[in-house]
Design a protein around this motif. Structure first.
Motif, mmCIF file in Angstrom:
data_model
loop_
_atom_site.group_PDB
_atom_site.id
_atom_site.type_symbol
_atom_site.label_atom_id
_atom_site.label_comp_id
_atom_site.label_asym_id
_atom_site.label_seq_id
_atom_site.Cartn_x
_atom_site.Cartn_y
_atom_site.Cartn_z
ATOM 1 N N GLY A 11 27.197 -41.389 -0.011
ATOM 2 C CA GLY A 11 25.859 -41.955 -0.171
ATOM 3 C C GLY A 11 25.155 -41.456 -1.417
ATOM 4 O O GLY A 11 25.020 -40.254 -1.611
ATOM 5 N N ASN A 15 19.071 -38.118 -0.978
ATOM 6 C CA ASN A 15 19.693 -36.976 -0.308
ATOM 7 C C ASN A 15 21.070 -36.655 -0.876
ATOM 8 O O ASN A 15 21.375 -35.496 -1.154
ATOM 9 C CB ASN A 15 19.749 -37.217 1.201
ATOM 10 N N GLU A 34 29.499 -43.574 -3.717
ATOM 11 C CA GLU A 34 28.441 -44.552 -3.423
ATOM 12 C C GLU A 34 29.068 -45.940 -3.497
ATOM 13 O O GLU A 34 29.710 -46.270 -4.480
ATOM 14 C CB GLU A 34 27.297 -44.386 -4.435
ATOM 15 N N GLY A 42 18.087 -47.034 1.013
ATOM 16 C CA GLY A 42 16.680 -46.830 1.335
ATOM 17 C C GLY A 42 15.878 -46.252 0.183
ATOM 18 O O GLY A 42 14.727 -46.630 -0.040
ATOM 19 N N THR A 43 16.487 -45.353 -0.580
ATOM 20 C CA THR A 43 15.754 -44.672 -1.635
ATOM 21 C C THR A 43 15.145 -45.636 -2.651
ATOM 22 O O THR A 43 13.987 -45.503 -3.016
ATOM 23 C CB THR A 43 16.681 -43.664 -2.346
ATOM 24 N N CYS A 46 12.066 -47.700 -1.008
ATOM 25 C CA CYS A 46 11.026 -47.080 -0.184
ATOM 26 C C CYS A 46 9.687 -46.946 -0.886
ATOM 27 O O CYS A 46 9.542 -47.223 -2.068
ATOM 28 C CB CYS A 46 11.503 -45.713 0.307
ATOM 29 N N GLY A 49 6.377 -42.153 -0.451
ATOM 30 C CA GLY A 49 5.211 -41.343 -0.134
ATOM 31 C C GLY A 49 5.665 -39.957 0.308
ATOM 32 O O GLY A 49 6.746 -39.785 0.863
ATOM 33 N N VAL A 175 33.560 -45.881 1.070
ATOM 34 C CA VAL A 175 34.347 -45.113 2.027
ATOM 35 C C VAL A 175 34.768 -46.044 3.156
ATOM 36 O O VAL A 175 33.929 -46.722 3.756
ATOM 37 C CB VAL A 175 33.537 -43.934 2.589
ATOM 38 N N GLY A 335 12.712 -43.197 8.362
ATOM 39 C CA GLY A 335 11.633 -43.659 7.482
ATOM 40 C C GLY A 335 10.951 -42.575 6.682
ATOM 41 O O GLY A 335 9.941 -42.822 6.037
ATOM 42 N N GLY A 337 12.859 -39.972 4.760
ATOM 43 C CA GLY A 337 13.901 -39.169 4.132
ATOM 44 C C GLY A 337 13.637 -38.800 2.706
ATOM 45 O O GLY A 337 14.221 -37.849 2.180
ATOM 46 N N PHE A 338 12.743 -39.538 2.049
ATOM 47 C CA PHE A 338 12.471 -39.183 0.659
ATOM 48 C C PHE A 338 11.688 -37.878 0.603
ATOM 49 O O PHE A 338 12.065 -36.946 -0.091
ATOM 50 C CB PHE A 338 11.709 -40.314 -0.035
ATOM 51 N N MET A 339 10.608 -37.825 1.387
ATOM 52 C CA MET A 339 9.713 -36.664 1.296
ATOM 53 C C MET A 339 10.341 -35.382 1.830
ATOM 54 O O MET A 339 9.967 -34.302 1.427
ATOM 55 C CB MET A 339 8.415 -36.954 2.040
HETATM 56 C C1 LIG Z 1 10.251 -49.929 3.323
HETATM 57 C C2 LIG Z 1 10.516 -48.451 3.368
HETATM 58 C C3 LIG Z 1 9.492 -47.548 3.065
HETATM 59 C C4 LIG Z 1 9.724 -46.174 3.112
HETATM 60 N N1 LIG Z 1 8.717 -45.320 2.743
HETATM 61 C C5 LIG Z 1 8.970 -43.966 2.696
HETATM 62 C C6 LIG Z 1 7.977 -43.055 2.243
HETATM 63 O O1 LIG Z 1 6.856 -43.458 1.898
HETATM 64 N N2 LIG Z 1 8.275 -41.732 2.196
HETATM 65 C C7 LIG Z 1 9.514 -41.272 2.569
HETATM 66 O O2 LIG Z 1 9.739 -40.069 2.500
HETATM 67 N N3 LIG Z 1 10.459 -42.110 3.002
HETATM 68 C C8 LIG Z 1 10.223 -43.450 3.070
HETATM 69 N N4 LIG Z 1 11.215 -44.301 3.519
HETATM 70 C C9 LIG Z 1 12.460 -43.739 3.990
HETATM 71 C C10 LIG Z 1 13.350 -43.328 2.827
HETATM 72 O O3 LIG Z 1 13.562 -44.427 1.977
HETATM 73 C C11 LIG Z 1 14.709 -42.882 3.323
HETATM 74 O O4 LIG Z 1 14.585 -42.045 4.442
HETATM 75 C C12 LIG Z 1 15.453 -42.106 2.217
HETATM 76 O O5 LIG Z 1 15.465 -42.821 1.005
HETATM 77 C C13 LIG Z 1 16.856 -41.825 2.663
HETATM 78 O O6 LIG Z 1 17.618 -41.376 1.571
HETATM 79 P P1 LIG Z 1 19.165 -41.154 1.778
HETATM 80 O O7 LIG Z 1 19.679 -40.585 0.532
HETATM 81 O O8 LIG Z 1 19.337 -40.382 3.033
HETATM 82 O O9 LIG Z 1 19.746 -42.593 2.126
HETATM 83 P P2 LIG Z 1 19.865 -43.952 1.221
HETATM 84 O O10 LIG Z 1 18.906 -43.932 0.098
HETATM 85 O O11 LIG Z 1 19.831 -45.065 2.185
HETATM 86 O O12 LIG Z 1 21.292 -43.764 0.633
HETATM 87 C C14 LIG Z 1 22.491 -43.971 1.383
HETATM 88 C C15 LIG Z 1 23.528 -44.519 0.443
HETATM 89 O O13 LIG Z 1 24.795 -44.550 1.099
HETATM 90 C C16 LIG Z 1 25.555 -45.621 0.624
HETATM 91 N N5 LIG Z 1 26.651 -45.948 1.551
HETATM 92 C C17 LIG Z 1 26.571 -46.501 2.803
HETATM 93 N N6 LIG Z 1 27.803 -46.687 3.335
HETATM 94 C C18 LIG Z 1 28.690 -46.225 2.430
HETATM 95 C C19 LIG Z 1 30.135 -46.144 2.403
HETATM 96 N N7 LIG Z 1 30.898 -46.579 3.406
HETATM 97 N N8 LIG Z 1 30.732 -45.603 1.300
HETATM 98 C C20 LIG Z 1 29.965 -45.161 0.250
HETATM 99 N N9 LIG Z 1 28.621 -45.230 0.224
HETATM 100 C C21 LIG Z 1 27.977 -45.746 1.301
HETATM 101 C C22 LIG Z 1 24.501 -46.715 0.516
HETATM 102 O O14 LIG Z 1 24.880 -47.746 -0.390
HETATM 103 C C23 LIG Z 1 23.260 -45.939 0.020
HETATM 104 O O15 LIG Z 1 23.096 -45.986 -1.382
HETATM 105 C C24 LIG Z 1 11.005 -45.691 3.491
HETATM 106 C C25 LIG Z 1 12.015 -46.588 3.795
HETATM 107 C C26 LIG Z 1 11.806 -47.953 3.716
HETATM 108 C C27 LIG Z 1 12.929 -48.907 4.029
#
Ligand SMILES: Cc1cc2nc3c(=O)[nH]c(=O)nc-3n(C[C@H](O)[C@H](O)[C@H](O)COP(=O)(O)OP(=O)(O)OC[C@H]3O[C@@H](n4cnc5c(N)ncnc54)[C@H](O)[C@@H]3O)c2cc1C
Ligand code: FES
Lengths: 382, 486
Positions: A11, A15, A34, A42-43, A46, A49, A175, A335, A337-339
Motif C-alpha cells: 500500500g 501510512n 502499490e 484513501g490518502t 481524503c 483534516g 499483490v 476515516g 488514517g491521515f491524522m
Molecule cells: C472522503 C474521505 C475523507 C477523509 N477525511 C479524512 C480526514 O479529514 N482526516 C484523516 O485523518 N483521514 C481522513 N480520511 C481517511 C484517510 O484518507 C485514510 O484513513 C488514510 O488515507 C489511510 O491511509 P493508508 O495509507 O492507510 O491507506 P490508503 O491511502 O488507502 O492506501 C492503501 C493503498 O494500498 C493499495 N493497495 C490495495 N490493494 C493492494 C494490493 N493487492 N497490492 C498492492 N497495493 C494495494 C491501494 O491502491 C492504496 O494506494 C478520509 C477518507 C475519505 C475517503
C-alpha cells in the motif's frame, strides 16, 4: 526487481510511505508495493483534516503525538507538507451532545490538549460565515492546534525521503498472494514476480481485508463509500475545520481558497461502490448552505469518492497478529488514517526494529475483537 | 477596436448598452459578451494570475480556459467571455481571489425535465443531431452553455468544401443560420442556452444529467432524465509552451474568430499566426478581411498542413508562410509587444542564430484541439488515447454509440476533424438514437447516406488522419481488453 527484502509494505498511501521512510532510515531493507500510483487510495481522496479531539484515549493520544510530529515534519523531511493549524470547531446541538463533549474535553485536557467548550458568540467570532440558528448550534468545542495538511505533498515528502534512504517504492505492482511456511511468511506474490521476505505490513486501506485473507486471517473491515467535494476558490473566509457529528458534515477552506468538505449518507451500504452520487451533491450543498448561507454563489467544481476502512469500533487495527509471525496490520482507520499516521507508523517501526511494544499497540491489536466489551469511538464524521 | 467595415459580415449594433468596469462607464452593444465589450473598449487585462500576479486576457472565448474570470454584479469568478453584457452591469477585476457577496439567500427551485433525447452542445454536430432526431419524430432537448447556439460554425466566414449535398460552397455562417432556423421551426426541439451540463449520474434505465442554468439573479439547477443522450460538446484549443504564452494578446485561433466574426472586435493590429493547418490559414485570411495585418504564419512542420487553396490565398495577399519555424517567446510588459520566432531542425529543436524579433501586438495559436470528453468520462465509457483524434476519445461504433448503451458522441468530441464531418456525424448520431427509440420515417436511408458521405470525406487526402483515427477506434473497440475504464 529485487527478489529479496527484509520488509514488504503493501500500500502506497500515507501510512505505507511513512513506514517505508522510517524503516529505511533505520537501515532496514524495505520494499513498498502499490498496485496503482502513490496516493491512489484513501490518502489522495481524503479531507486530510488533523483532529486531536477524540472520545477514546488511544485515538486522542495517537492524534496529539502525531500533531507534534506533523509540526516538525517540514524540517525532518526537507519538504513542505502544507500544514495549517486553523483549529477544529465541533458543533454541539443539544444537551446530550454537550454532556458527552464535556466528558471528552476533560479526557483531552488530561492528555495535555488545549481545548475548550465555547458559546455561540465565540463561534461567530471564530467562523464569521456560520449561521448559528441555521446550523442549530447551542455551543461548540474548539481546539486551535487542530488543522489540516496537504495529503499529496505529505505522502510525496515521505516517499522521497524513503527513497533517499534506500527504500524501493514499486508502483503498479499488485499483490496477488502471500505464501507462508508453518507460521512464518515466506514470500509475497505480485503481478510482477515473487519477493522473498519474512515481514509484511498490511497498509492497503480497505483492501487490507483481502490481503489478510490471502493467509487466512480475517479482518473485521468493511469498505464504506464516502463522498467529498471541492468548490472554486474564493477569498479567505475562515480558518478552522467545522464539523458536526449530528449532521455528519465537515468542511474547511483550503489555502488556495477552495471550500472542501463532505457529509455522511445515512443510507449508505457497505461495499465497493465508486460512483459519485447526485444525492450527495444535493445533501451536501443544502446542509452547507444551512451552515453558511453566504456561500450560495460559490460553484462546486469537483466531487469524488473514496472508502473508509470501517472496523466495528471505528478504531485502527495495529501490530502483529497471532498465528502468523511477521504479519503486521496498519489498517482499519475508519476515516482517520491521515491524522494518525505519524504516530501509528512510529510505533510500528519501533516494534519492528527493537521489538518494542506499547499499551496502544496492545489495545488496538486484532485480538481486541474477541472481547465483547470493546470501547467504541464515538467521534466519527463524514 | 470595433470593426466597422467587413466584406462579408454585418454586425447587429442596434441597441446600445451601458455598463461599468472598475467604476468607469463603458458602452457596448446588446448581444456582446462582457469580455468582448471590454476588449472593444481597450481593456485587455481581465484578471491576474494567483501565484505570480501576471496579467491575463481573453484566450479561448468559449468558457474553457478561465483566464477571463471577473466579478460581475458582485458575484465572483464569472466567465466573462460567455456571459452577455447587460444594461447597468457592474464589472470589476478581482483582487485575485473573488469576494463572495453579502446578498440574502433566495433558493431557486430545481427544475425536473424528462425528454426522449438530450443533446449536449449546440455546435454543428449537436444542431444536426437534434434536427435529425426530431425529423424522425423524437422529442429533443438541446443544451448549450453559450448564450447562443452555433458553436464554432457561427464564426466560419469561409466557404465549405465537399459535395454540394453537404453544403459545399456555402459559408459556415450561412449554414449556421439555416440550421438555427430549422431548430426554431421544429416544435419538438427545445433549446436551452446559457446552460451548462455539470455532471452525469447513474440512474436505472435512464441517463441522468445535472445542469446549471445561468440567470442574472442567480443560477438554477436542472435535473434532466432522458432515454438517449448525444454528447457533442466539441473541443478545447491547445496551448503551446513558450515564455510569455499567458500575456494578454496571445489568443487561441477560435478566440480570435469569436472576437472578430461574432462580435466584430479586432484582436489587435499586427498578428503572428502560429500553425499552418487549416485553422491557422483560414483565421489568417479572416484577420486580413477584418483589416488586421498578418505579419507571417509560422509552422514547425517542414510543410503546410492545410489546404493549398487557403495557403495560396494568403500568399496572394503577401503573407509569408514560414515552415520549419516556431515561436520561441512572446514579450511585453502588460500586453504582447513582440514575438521571437526561430527556425527549427528536423527534430523540432530551435536552430541557434536563426531567431528573429517581430514587433506585433497579437499572437494567435492554431496548434490543434483536444476533444472535450469529461461528461463521457463521468459516464464511464471506454476511452483510449489516440493521437490522430487529438487526445483521449470515447470509443464508439460506426453509428457513434459509445460503450454505454444509448450514449452517443459526435463532432470534435469524437475525434478532431472539421465542421462538415461534424454535421454528418451529428446527423448520424441523431438519426440512430431516434431509430433505437422506434422512430424511423426514413431513418435507415439517412443512416446510409451519412455513412457514405463520411466515407467520401475521409477517402480524400485530408481525410487521411481522421480515417486512421476512426480505424483505430474501431479496432480498440473490437478488443475486449484495453481502453481506459473510468
Ligand atoms: C472522503 C474521505 C475523507 C477523509 N477525511 C479524512 C480526514 O479529514 N482526516 C484523516 O485523518 N483521514 C481522513 N480520511 C481517511 C484517510 O484518507 C485514510 O484513513 C488514510 O488515507 C489511510 O491511509 P493508508 O495509507 O492507510 O491507506 P490508503 O491511502 O488507502 O492506501 C492503501 C493503498 O494500498 C493499495 N493497495 C490495495 N490493494 C493492494 C494490493 N493487492 N497490492 C498492492 N497495493 C494495494 C491501494 O491502491 C492504496 O494506494 C478520509 C477518507 C475519505 C475517503
Ligand atoms: S474561459 Fe473565457 S477566455 Fe477562456
Amino acid at each position: 526487481m529485487t527478489k529479496k527484502t527484509d520488509v514488504v509494505i503493501i500500500g502506497g498511501g500515507i501510512n505505507g510511505c511513512s513506514l517505508a521512510y522510517q524503516l529505511a532510515k533505520q537501515d532496514i531493507d524495505v520494499m513498498l508495493l502499490e498496485r496503482q500510483h502513490l496516493c491512489s487510495g484513501g490518502t489522495g481522496r481524503c479531507g486530510a483534516g488533523i483532529r486531536q479531539q477524540w472520545s477514546t484515549k488511544e485515538n486522542a493520544e495517537l492524534a496529539i503525538q502525531s500533531v507534534k510530529i506533523f509540526e516538525q515534519l517540514d524540517k525532518e523531511l526537507n519538504a513542505e507538507i502544507g500544514l495549517r493549524q486553523g483549529g477544529y470547531l465541533i458543533a454541539i446541538h443539544d444537551e446530550k451532545e454537550l454532556k458527552q463533549a464535556e466528558k471528552n474535553v476533560a479526557l483531552q485536557k488530561s492528555l495535555g490538549l488545549q481545548v475548550s467548550v465555547i458559546g455561540p458568540d465565540e463561534i461567530q467570532k471564530i467562523v464569521p460565515i456560520l449561521d448559528i440558528k441555521g446550523m442549530r448550534a447551542i455551543a461548540a468545542t474548539f481546539c486551535p492546534t487542530d488543522g489540516h495538511a496537504d495529503p499529496f505533498k505529505t505522502t510525496d515528502a515521505y516517499a522521497q525521503a524513503a527513497r533517499r534512504h534506500g527504500a524501493k517504492l514499486q508502483t503498479y505492482t499488485k499483490v496477488t498472494g502471500i505464501k507462508k511456511k508453518k507460521n512464518t511468511i515466506e514470500c509475497v506474490v505480485t503481478n510482477k514476480g515473487k519477493i522473498k521476505t519474512s515481514t509484511v505490513i498490511n497498509a492497503a486501506g480497505p483492501h487490507s481485508k483481502e490481503i489478510a485473507e490471502m493467509i487466512n486471517i480475517k479482518l473485521p473491515i468493511k469498505p464504506l463509500r464516502k463522498e467529498i467535494l471541492v468548490t472554486e476558490r474564493v477569498q479567505p473566509l475562515f480558518k478552522p475545520m467545522v464539523i458536526s457529528f449530528t449532521d455528519g458534515i465537515y468542511f474547511s477552506q483550503q489555502e488556495g481558497g477552495q471550500i472542501l468538505g463532505g457529509i455522511s449518507n445515512p443510507n449508505e451500504k457497505n461495499g465497493y461502490f465508486s460512483d459519485p452520487t447526485f444525492f450527495f451533491l444535493q445533501h451536501m450543498a443544502q446542509t452547507l448552505l444551512r451552515y453558511a448561507p453566504s456561500l450560495n454563489t460559490v460553484n462546486v467544481i469537483r466531487q469524488w469518492t473514496g472508502y473508509y476502512d470501517m472496523t466495528p469500533d471505528a478504531r485502527p487495527i495495529l501490530g502483529e497478529v497471532k498465528g502468523v509471525s511477521g504479519f503486521l496490520q496498519c489498517n482499519g482507520f475508519s476515516g482517520h488514517g491521515f491524522m494518525l499516521s505519524p504516530m501509528v507508523t512510529k510505533l510500528l517501526t519501533e516494534y519492528i526494529v527493537d521489538g518494542k511494544t506499547s499499551e496502544i499497540l496492545h489495545n488496538l491489536s486484532l485480538d481486541r475483537f474477541t472481547d465483547k466489551n470493546i470501547e467504541k469511538e464515538a467521534y466519527v464524521v463524514g | 477596436m470595433r470593426i466597422t467595415q467587413h466584406p462579408i459580415l454585418e454586425y447587429d449594433r442596434r441597441k446600445e448598452v451601458r455598463f461599468t468596469f472598475n467604476g468607469k462607464q463603458m458602452n457596448a452593444f446588446e448581444g456582446e459578451s462582457i469580455a468582448a465589450a471590454l476588449h472593444a473598449n481597450g481593456v485587455m487585462t481581465l484578471s491576474h494570475s494567483l501565484r505570480y500576479d501576471r496579467p491575463r486576457g481573453f484566450f479561448c472565448g468559449i468558457g474553457k480556459c478561465s483566464s477571463c474570470f471577473m466579478t460581475v454584479n458582485h458575484i465572483p469568478n464569472i466567465r466573462t467571455c460567455i456571459v452577455p453584457v447587460q444594461q447597468q452591469m457592474t464589472v470589476t477585476e478581482q483582487e485575485k481571489l473573488g469576494k463572495i457577496p453579502c446578498t440574502p439567500f433566495i433558493p431557486k427551485k430545481k427544475e425536473n425535465i424528462t425528454r426522449e433525447i438530450v443533446v449536449v452542445g449546440g455546435g454543428p454536430a449537436g444542431m444536426c443531431a437534434a434536427l435529425a432526431a426530431a425529423e424522425q419524430g423524437a422529442s429533443v432537448l438541446l443544451i448549450d452553455e453559450n448564450n447562443a447556439p452555433g458553436g464554432q460554425l457561427v464564426k466560419q466566414t469561409h466557404k465549405f468544401f465537399g459535395s454540394t449535398e453537404e453544403k459545399a460552397g456555402t459559408r459556415g455562417i450561412d449554414i449556421a443560420k439555416e440550421l438555427l432556423n430549422g431548430l426554431k421551426n421544429k416544435k419538438t426541439i427545445e433549446l436551452r442556452t446559457s446552460t451548462t451540463v455539470i455532471g452525469y449520474y447513474e440512474n436505472e434505465h435512464m441517463h441522468r444529467v445535472i445542469a446549471v442554468r445561468r440567470l442574472i439573479q442567480g443560477d438554477q439547477l436542472l435535473e434532466i432524465s432522458c432515454k438517449k443522450m448525444i454528447v457533442a460538446c466539441g473541443a478545447m484549443e491547445n496551448l503551446l509552451a513558450f515564455p510569455g504564452n499567458d500575456l494578454p494578446g496571445v489568443y487561441g485561433a477560435g478566440g480570435v474568430q469569436t472576437l472578430m466574426n461574432v462580435y466584430g472586435v479586432k484582436p489587435g493590429d499586427t498578428v503572428v499566426m502560429v500553425g499552418a493547418g487549416n485553422v491557422g490559414l483560414i483565421v489568417s485570411y479572416q484577420l486580413l478581411q477584418a483589416r488586421v495585418n498578418v505579419d507571417r504564419v509560422v509552422e514547425a512542420m517542414p510543410r503546410i498542413g492545410g489546404y493549398q487553396v487557403h495557403a495560396a490565398k494568403l500568399r496572394r495577399c503577401g503573407v509569408p508562410i514560414c515552415t520549419s519555424s516556431t515561436i520561441k517567446e512572446a514579450f511585453g510588459k502588460n500586453h504582447v509587444e513582440g514575438a521571437i520566432v526561430t527556425k527549427v531542425d528536423d527534430c523540432f529543436q530551435p536552430i541557434p542564430g536563426t531567431e528573429e524579433t517581430i514587433p506585433c501586438d497579437t499572437i494567435c495559436l492554431a496548434v490543434g484541439l483536444t476533444p472535450s470528453i469529461r461528461i463521457l468520462e463521468q459516464a464511464k465509457v471506454r476511452s483510449e488515447y489516440i493521437p490522430e483524434a487529438g487526445g483521449t476519445v470515447a470509443l464508439h461504433n460506426p453509428f457513434l454509440e459509445t460503450t454505454k448503451n444509448g450514449l452517443y458522441v459526435a463532432g470534435d468530441a469524437s475525434g478532431i476533424e472539421e465542421a462538415s464531418t461534424a454535421m454528418i456525424e451529428g446527423e448520424l448520431a441523431g438519426v440512430s438514437a431516434a431509430i433505437s427509440l422506434g422512430y424511423n420515417k426514413n431513418g435507415s436511408e439517412v443512416q446510409q447516406k451519412c455513412k457514405n458521405a463520411l466515407q467520401l470525406f475521409r477517402s480524400g487526402p485530408f481525410g487521411r488522419i481522421p480515417k486512421i483515427c476512426k480505424e483505430k477506434i474501431s479496432s480498440c473497440l473490437a478488443c475486449e481488453e484495453g481502453g481506459t475504464q473510468y
